[in-house]
Scaffold this motif. Sequence first.
Motif, PDB file in Angstrom:
ATOM      1  N   LEU A 439     -24.867 -24.587 -11.374  1.00  0.00           N
ATOM      2  CA  LEU A 439     -23.985 -23.907 -12.321  1.00  0.00           C
ATOM      3  C   LEU A 439     -24.752 -23.394 -13.529  1.00  0.00           C
ATOM      4  N   GLY A 440     -25.739 -24.159 -13.993  1.00  0.00           N
ATOM      5  CA  GLY A 440     -26.491 -23.702 -15.153  1.00  0.00           C
ATOM      6  C   GLY A 440     -27.285 -22.438 -14.887  1.00  0.00           C
ATOM      7  N   LEU A 441     -27.804 -22.305 -13.653  1.00  0.00           N
ATOM      8  CA  LEU A 441     -28.609 -21.133 -13.323  1.00  0.00           C
ATOM      9  C   LEU A 441     -27.772 -19.912 -12.982  1.00  0.00           C
ATOM     10  N   LEU A 442     -26.560 -20.117 -12.494  1.00  0.00           N
ATOM     11  CA  LEU A 442     -25.754 -18.982 -12.040  1.00  0.00           C
ATOM     12  C   LEU A 442     -24.529 -18.715 -12.904  1.00  0.00           C
ATOM     13  N   ALA A 443     -23.913 -19.741 -13.447  1.00  0.00           N
ATOM     14  CA  ALA A 443     -22.675 -19.525 -14.202  1.00  0.00           C
ATOM     15  C   ALA A 443     -22.937 -18.845 -15.542  1.00  0.00           C
ATOM     16  N   ILE A 444     -24.031 -19.193 -16.209  1.00  0.00           N
ATOM     17  CA  ILE A 444     -24.313 -18.591 -17.522  1.00  0.00           C
ATOM     18  C   ILE A 444     -24.602 -17.093 -17.406  1.00  0.00           C
ATOM     19  N   PRO A 445     -25.500 -16.651 -16.501  1.00  0.00           N
ATOM     20  CA  PRO A 445     -25.670 -15.193 -16.368  1.00  0.00           C
ATOM     21  C   PRO A 445     -24.400 -14.479 -15.918  1.00  0.00           C
ATOM     22  N   THR A 446     -23.610 -15.132 -15.063  1.00  0.00           N
ATOM     23  CA  THR A 446     -22.358 -14.502 -14.631  1.00  0.00           C
ATOM     24  C   THR A 446     -21.404 -14.324 -15.794  1.00  0.00           C
ATOM     25  N   ALA A 447     -21.287 -15.331 -16.642  1.00  0.00           N
ATOM     26  CA  ALA A 447     -20.389 -15.225 -17.798  1.00  0.00           C
ATOM     27  C   ALA A 447     -20.839 -14.121 -18.747  1.00  0.00           C
ATOM     28  N   VAL A 448     -22.136 -14.036 -19.012  1.00  0.00           N
ATOM     29  CA  VAL A 448     -22.637 -12.998 -19.924  1.00  0.00           C
ATOM     30  C   VAL A 448     -22.445 -11.612 -19.319  1.00  0.00           C
ATOM     31  N   GLY A 449     -22.725 -11.464 -18.026  1.00  0.00           N
ATOM     32  CA  GLY A 449     -22.571 -10.165 -17.387  1.00  0.00           C
ATOM     33  C   GLY A 449     -21.125  -9.711 -17.305  1.00  0.00           C
ATOM     34  N   VAL A 450     -20.218 -10.609 -16.937  1.00  0.00           N
ATOM     35  CA  VAL A 450     -18.799 -10.239 -16.862  1.00  0.00           C
ATOM     36  C   VAL A 450     -18.248  -9.946 -18.246  1.00  0.00           C
ATOM     37  N   ARG A 451     -18.721 -10.670 -19.249  1.00  0.00           N
ATOM     38  CA  ARG A 451     -18.279 -10.375 -20.614  1.00  0.00           C
ATOM     39  C   ARG A 451     -18.685  -8.968 -21.025  1.00  0.00           C
ATOM     40  N   ALA A 452     -19.930  -8.595 -20.740  1.00  0.00           N
ATOM     41  CA  ALA A 452     -20.380  -7.243 -21.079  1.00  0.00           C
ATOM     42  C   ALA A 452     -19.606  -6.189 -20.300  1.00  0.00           C
ATOM     43  N   TRP A 453     -19.295  -6.474 -19.060  1.00  0.00           N
ATOM     44  CA  TRP A 453     -18.535  -5.519 -18.254  1.00  0.00           C
ATOM     45  C   TRP A 453     -17.118  -5.353 -18.770  1.00  0.00           C
ATOM     46  N   ARG A 454     -16.490  -6.451 -19.159  1.00  0.00           N
ATOM     47  CA  ARG A 454     -15.126  -6.348 -19.686  1.00  0.00           C
ATOM     48  C   ARG A 454     -15.097  -5.660 -21.049  1.00  0.00           C
ATOM     49  N   CYS A 455     -16.154  -5.830 -21.830  1.00  0.00           N
ATOM     50  CA  CYS A 455     -16.196  -5.143 -23.122  1.00  0.00           C
ATOM     51  C   CYS A 455     -16.383  -3.639 -22.963  1.00  0.00           C
ATOM     52  N   ARG A 456     -17.062  -3.203 -21.900  1.00  0.00           N
ATOM     53  CA  ARG A 456     -17.309  -1.784 -21.700  1.00  0.00           C
ATOM     54  C   ARG A 456     -16.290  -1.137 -20.790  1.00  0.00           C
ATOM     55  N   SER A 457     -15.253  -1.821 -20.416  1.00  0.00           N
ATOM     56  CA  SER A 457     -14.240  -1.235 -19.549  1.00  0.00           C
ATOM     57  C   SER A 457     -13.541  -0.108 -20.279  1.00  0.00           C
ATOM     58  N   PRO A 458     -13.289   1.041 -19.641  1.00  0.00           N
ATOM     59  CA  PRO A 458     -12.609   2.155 -20.318  1.00  0.00           C
ATOM     60  C   PRO A 458     -11.168   1.814 -20.606  1.00  0.00           C
ATOM     61  N   ARG A 459     -10.778   2.040 -21.834  1.00  0.00           N
ATOM     62  CA  ARG A 459      -9.399   1.793 -22.257  1.00  0.00           C
ATOM     63  C   ARG A 459      -8.867   2.995 -23.027  1.00  0.00           C
ATOM     64  N   ALA A 460      -9.255   4.203 -22.587  1.00  0.00           N
ATOM     65  CA  ALA A 460      -8.821   5.397 -23.303  1.00  0.00           C
ATOM     66  C   ALA A 460      -7.342   5.633 -23.150  1.00  0.00           C
ATOM     67  N   GLU A 461      -6.748   5.094 -22.044  1.00  0.00           N
ATOM     68  CA  GLU A 461      -5.327   5.364 -21.846  1.00  0.00           C
ATOM     69  C   GLU A 461      -4.451   4.489 -22.715  1.00  0.00           C
ATOM     70  N   GLU A 462      -4.990   3.379 -23.272  1.00  0.00           N
ATOM     71  CA  GLU A 462      -4.168   2.461 -24.038  1.00  0.00           C
ATOM     72  C   GLU A 462      -4.183   2.843 -25.506  1.00  0.00           C
TER      73      GLU A 462
END
Length: 620
Positions: A439-462
């Motif tokens: 979990l330490g080797l895989l969960a931390i990079p996954t959390a950081v990557g998904v966080r960056a992806w959710r922050c850059r998600s397009p929300r122009a329609e909202e």
Amino acid sequence: MAGVNEMTARRRSPSPPLLTRMRDRSPGLAGGLMGGALAAGLGLASFAVLVMLLWISSPYPDSGPGGAMHVAAALWLLAHGAELVRTDTLSGVPAPLGLPPLLLLALPVWLLHRAGRDAADGGGGDEDDGDHDYEEDLGIAVSTPLVSPRTAWTGVVLGYLAVAVPAALYAAGGVLRPSWVWTGVCVPLVAVVAAGAGVWSAYGRPGRPLRRLLGVLPAGVRPLVLGPDGRPGVAVRASAAGAGVLLGGGALLVVVSLVGHGSATQASLLRLTEGWSGRFAVLLLCAALLPNAAVWGAAYALGPGFALGAGHAVGPLASAPAPFLPPFPLLAAVPEAGRGAPVHWAAGVVPVVAAVVVGWTVAKGAVPPERDGTGPGGTRAAAVWPVGRTVRAAALASVLCAAVLAVLAGLSGGPLGADVLSRFGPVWWQAAAATLAWLGLLAIPTAVGVRAWRCRSPRAEEPRIGNQRGDAAEDAHGPGRLRTGARPGRGRFTRTGVAGVAGVAGSPGAANGPRGGGRADGTGAGGPSAGDADAEVFWGAALDGTRGEAAGGSRGVGRAGGARDPGRPGGTRDPGRPGGDEDDAFHGLRDQNRETDFGLYDFLPPDPAPTERSTPPESP
């Protein structure tokens, strides 16, 4: 004075039934003692009934009813985690039996939880609904506990132990004798934890006791464990999700292995016993050991595997089970001895999926869905977590999940005899270390990557509340110029009908009224009276045609000189423009695809005003 007496009588009328009900509840230490003793008695009775049924149906009973009752008391203690000692061995040397079926632990825990909750409620959980009106008149909640938590908890624990001690003494006279050290530790521990959880549940699961327990943790870690509303924090939820995936994957591996070794499993069941009653007893024992098998499967997927005898480990890389194992259906599903094959290595998918689930759960908590606006009920949405806090949450979730696997690994294993059979199951510290590594080797990079992806998600329609248009900045580029990034077409929140054609109130050109409804010189611009039919014509003309800019570059909005806009009746139409009114309506609709500062009543159509569009233009 008569009125005062009448009001006093009305207020005091519900008091006698309520006082009578409070007397009937008899709260205090005695109620907790009775509840704990009843919970222990029901647990013992359940085991006694099951063992007696199997003894009666057995074609070859080894002892009388007394021996069956001794076995039932010993199994009840084993369900709490206490180790037993078997005395009637062939060698004459006592053999320990300390592998508790985890499914049997569910019954004592549930009974203790229920006893603690009922003791805190004072027995009012099953009251009739007819007395609820009196409590509502007096402003007293029905579910308010009448017993202090310490009194209820102490009574349940003491009552439970008051029955457990005679049961242990009675079991000591049978074939399976309890180990006094393990019995003195495990039985009180289960009673304290389960009864405390029941009392805590009766009081609505308040967060203050948990905050006191978490006071030893750093201030930045506490919100990750316990939220401000008393609910589990992000790290706890992520660790629970990861542990669930690991246990579910372990159970899936066991089922797949049982199906793959179906013939060997069936042969072991038929070889172990002949009668239907004996086979039924073996199947019940296998069902009680299924949670243990799920933990063993999770340890196998993590890498360390589990032990089948002292010095004989079974893992995905290599398998070396003990050569002489008793025939048992679950043991028949163990992989064959030798080096691991790719089909065994495929079990590593389970911890990978668990790590991804942990990281995803942490990222969902790090980037709330109501960011950059308001949450439900008008509350301000939570801010996005920084990367450092996301990393801390994923690391803490990995540590908590490793702790859960360590506890389950320690509970699911134990000795089944002496010498070779002295060690069965996973090693708790190896399971914890492997879980933390995965979990330490895989969960931390996954959390950081998904966080960056959710922050850059397009929300122009909202739409976002509080963003200003900057009318002066827009006018500086020219009234007739399309803003950068604007897209023709229809957005999610594009207004249609009369209000959509009229444009946005408060924009340039609407100084004296709604957009297109009146200009500074009094000339009409074709506004709300055009209707929805004109709007449909404008949609088709705008999406199919092209728009050219004039040299002057003005849209003719808010003119003060009285000159008409090119393309209107009486003026010269700008080549490349579909029309004056159509062009204004088109730009108003296109501008709404951008972030627009909507007014409070912009969705309402403006009042109709006389315009030149109401009559056909005269021919020159």
